[in-house]
Design a protein around this motif. Structure first.
Motif, short mmCIF file in Angstrom:
data_model
loop_
_atom_site.label_atom_id
_atom_site.label_comp_id
_atom_site.label_asym_id
_atom_site.label_seq_id
_atom_site.Cartn_x
_atom_site.Cartn_y
_atom_site.Cartn_z
N GLY A 112 -18.76 26.21 -3.07
CA GLY A 112 -18.27 27.59 -2.93
C GLY A 112 -18.14 27.94 -1.45
N ASN A 113 -17.87 29.22 -1.18
CA ASN A 113 -17.73 29.66 0.21
C ASN A 113 -18.99 29.40 1.00
N THR A 114 -20.16 29.63 0.36
CA THR A 114 -21.43 29.44 1.07
C THR A 114 -21.60 27.98 1.46
N ALA A 115 -21.23 27.08 0.54
CA ALA A 115 -21.33 25.64 0.84
C ALA A 115 -20.41 25.29 2.01
N GLU A 172 -8.44 28.22 1.77
CA GLU A 172 -8.34 28.02 3.22
C GLU A 172 -9.62 27.39 3.78
N GLU A 173 -10.78 27.82 3.25
CA GLU A 173 -12.04 27.28 3.78
C GLU A 173 -12.19 25.81 3.42
N LEU A 174 -11.79 25.47 2.19
CA LEU A 174 -11.86 24.09 1.74
C LEU A 174 -10.94 23.22 2.61
N HIS A 175 -9.76 23.71 2.84
CA HIS A 175 -8.78 22.99 3.67
C HIS A 175 -9.33 22.81 5.09
#
Ligand code: FAD
Ligand code: SF4
Ligand code: SF4
Length: 482
Positions: free
Chosen positions: A280-283, A314-317
């Protein structure tokens, strides 16, 4: 929107995305079709007038675009940066059916940033009334409720457990995604409205909710304490040194400035080989912070596939660009001891996707005989959070079956005059949903106090107004003069 190069930015905390120039924002706004049915507005949890603000932007009137935006949202610079737009406004944009959707979030960020740079505000003329309102927690839910109640003329005090206000925006989301200056600017707007912040104040320890109401003279209370208690699994080895929650890692780094150790007095034992459990975003934040703290290798271990990862696209990318190694369909089953009570490796089992579960996502199923060991010296748990039990233990608040605060349709709790919203009611959600809840609770609180509701936009008080109410509304006022 231009971004800093991955290898350069992955070693510092400077912001990744550079933001639009005026020309870029104008060009992007020309892509909007101004659809009569406005699917994007329905996709936004708070129903921002998206075509309305884009139209003003296209006309070159950034100030008017800001006024349209702030009719609904208080945090355009923040939501433009962190909203999961691909599942909200942009996910249903008509242009997105054939091309890239209109970059609504980036346009919103542009307008919000321009407002900060120019010092614009939507501060109304405030007619004070005798009501005192307490807000517990200074995250987006508390900030939104505080702002609306202050604009309605109440004396608002925000109680915050940490040493600085902002909630997850301050302690969780790192500077490279949301610079502290942006959060500071939003807080400054609240202090400009006359709101008082009392930090280092843990409600439930220093005072109870009942004391706020009965002994400290608050006429209404809003609880927006978030859901910050970390969750661990009980796999063997979870108590070894080198095992940490993502929330602790991020709080120490962002709020307590461990990244400046030893100049700042907060140690943070992140090793050279970091395995983060969750996607997730936290990870993503924990992984990217670990890289910036000097980790040589950062692994993401997630039991489902990339498609099910809950992080913003976007964060994953960005995490992939910055060199995080992803182990999809991989379930941790044991943390292995290095013989000195530290971490040597994470033992995992490969998974495959089976039938869909209650969440609609395909359930991961273990592949027999597929165990692997991933060498690492630090394991970070980022598998979700839960409600901190402190308020439930110290106030007579009705909780739901999961330990979150139970509320009615007006977001009022089981205690008269005490409202709640944001993650402490819904469980972990999003910034814009928390902000929306804060505004809904403020509207209900105004009705409770006999003030004008949020559905009636605040207007300049005329000579006959009473507590911000027009003369035809005076009969609604429950007058509580001090
Ligand atoms: P919070 O933001 O959690 O604020 C609660 C505040 O209450 C905190 O400051 C806390 O210290 C304070 N508090 C707690 N207990 C007490 C007490 N007893 N007394 C006084 N004060 C108290 N959402 C997105 O939309 N996009 C993202 O990219 C995104 N990234 C995230 C990254 C991380 C690391 C995390 C943890 C969450 C992220 N989220 C994201 C989720 C989002 O931040 C939350 O949904 C949102 O902040 C919830 O707002 P809130 O006001 O309910 O609570
Ligand atoms: Fe989209 Fe979030 Fe802005 Fe709503 S607040 S328009 S969802 S970026
Ligand atoms: Fe513009 Fe897309 Fe909204 Fe249509 S759906 S009004 S194109 S932003």
């Amino acid at each position: 929107m231009s971004e800093r190069a991955a290898l350069e930015r992955a070693r510092d905390f400077g912001e990744v995305a550079c933001g639009y120039t005026l020309e870029e924002a104008a060009r992007e706004s020309e892509r909007c079709l101004f659809c009569p049915d406005q699917p994007c507005v329905r996709g936004c949890p708070v129903g921002i007038d998206i075509p309305g603000f884009i139209q003003k932007l296209g006309e070159g009137d950034v100030r008017a675009a800001y006024d349209v935006l702030t009719g609904t949202t208080l945090l355009p610079s923040i939501c433009g940066r962190v909203c999961p737009q691909e599942t909200q406004c942009e996910g249903v944009c008509t242009v997105g059916q054939t091309l890239e959707p209109v970059a609504i979030g980036r346009l919103e960020r542009f307008v919000g940033d321009r407002a900060i740079a120019e010092g614009w505000s939507t501060r109304a003329e405030i007619e004070p009334n005798p009501f005192k309102v307490a807000i517990v927690g200074s995250g987006p839910a508390g900030m939104a409720c505080a702002a609306d109640m202050a604009k309605a003329g109440c004396a608002v005090t925000v109680f915050e457990a940490f040493q600085q206000p902002g909630g997850v925006l301050r302690y969780g989301i790192p500077d490279f995604r949301l610079p502290n200056e942006v959060v500071d600017a939003e807080i400054a707007k609240l202090t400009g409205l006359g709101i008082t912040f009392r930090c280092n104040t843990v409600i439930g320890r220093l005072f109870t909710i009942e004391q706020l109401v009965r002994e400290m003279g608050f006429d209404a209370v809003f609880i927006g304490v978030g859901a910050g208690a970390p969750v661990f699994t009980d796999i063997p080895g979870a108590s070894l040194n080198g095992v940490i929650s993502a929330n602790e890692l991020l709080t120490r780094c962002n709020l307590m400035r461990a990244r400046e150790f030893p100049e700042r007095d907060t140690p943070l034992g992140v090793g050279r080989h970091v395995a983060v459990i969750g996607a997730g975003n936290t990870a993503m934040d924990a992984m990217r912070v670990s890289l910036r703290l000097g980790a040589e290798e950062v692994l993401c271990v997630y039991r489902r596939s990339r498609t099910e990862a809950p992080a913003r696209a976007e964060e994953l990318h960005h995490a992939e660009q910055e060199g995080v190694t992803f182990h999809w369909l991989t379930d941790p089953i044991e943390i292995l001891d290095d013989g000195k009570r530290g971490v040597r490796a994470l033992r995992c089992q490969r998974m495959e996707l089976g039938e869909a579960d209650a969440s609609g996502r395909r359930r991961p199923v273990a592949v027999p005989g597929s165990e692997i060991e991933l060498p690492c010296d630090t394991v970070v748990f980022a598998i979700g959070t839960s409600a901190n039990p402190i308020l439930g233990q110290t106030a007579k608040l009705r909780l739901d079956g999961r330990g979150y605060i139970a509320v009615d349709d007006d977001l009022e709790t089981s205690i008269d005059g005490v409202f709640a919203g944001g993650d402490i009611v819904t469980g972990a959600a999003t910034v814009i949903e928390a902000m929306g809840a804060g505004r809904r609770a403020a509207a209900a609180m105004k009705r409770y106090l006999g003030l004008a509701g949020a559905d009636q936009p605040y207007t300049l008080p005329g000579p006959d107004s009473l507590f911000g109410l027009a003369p035809d509304q005076h009969g609604h006022a429950r007058v509580m003069l001090a």
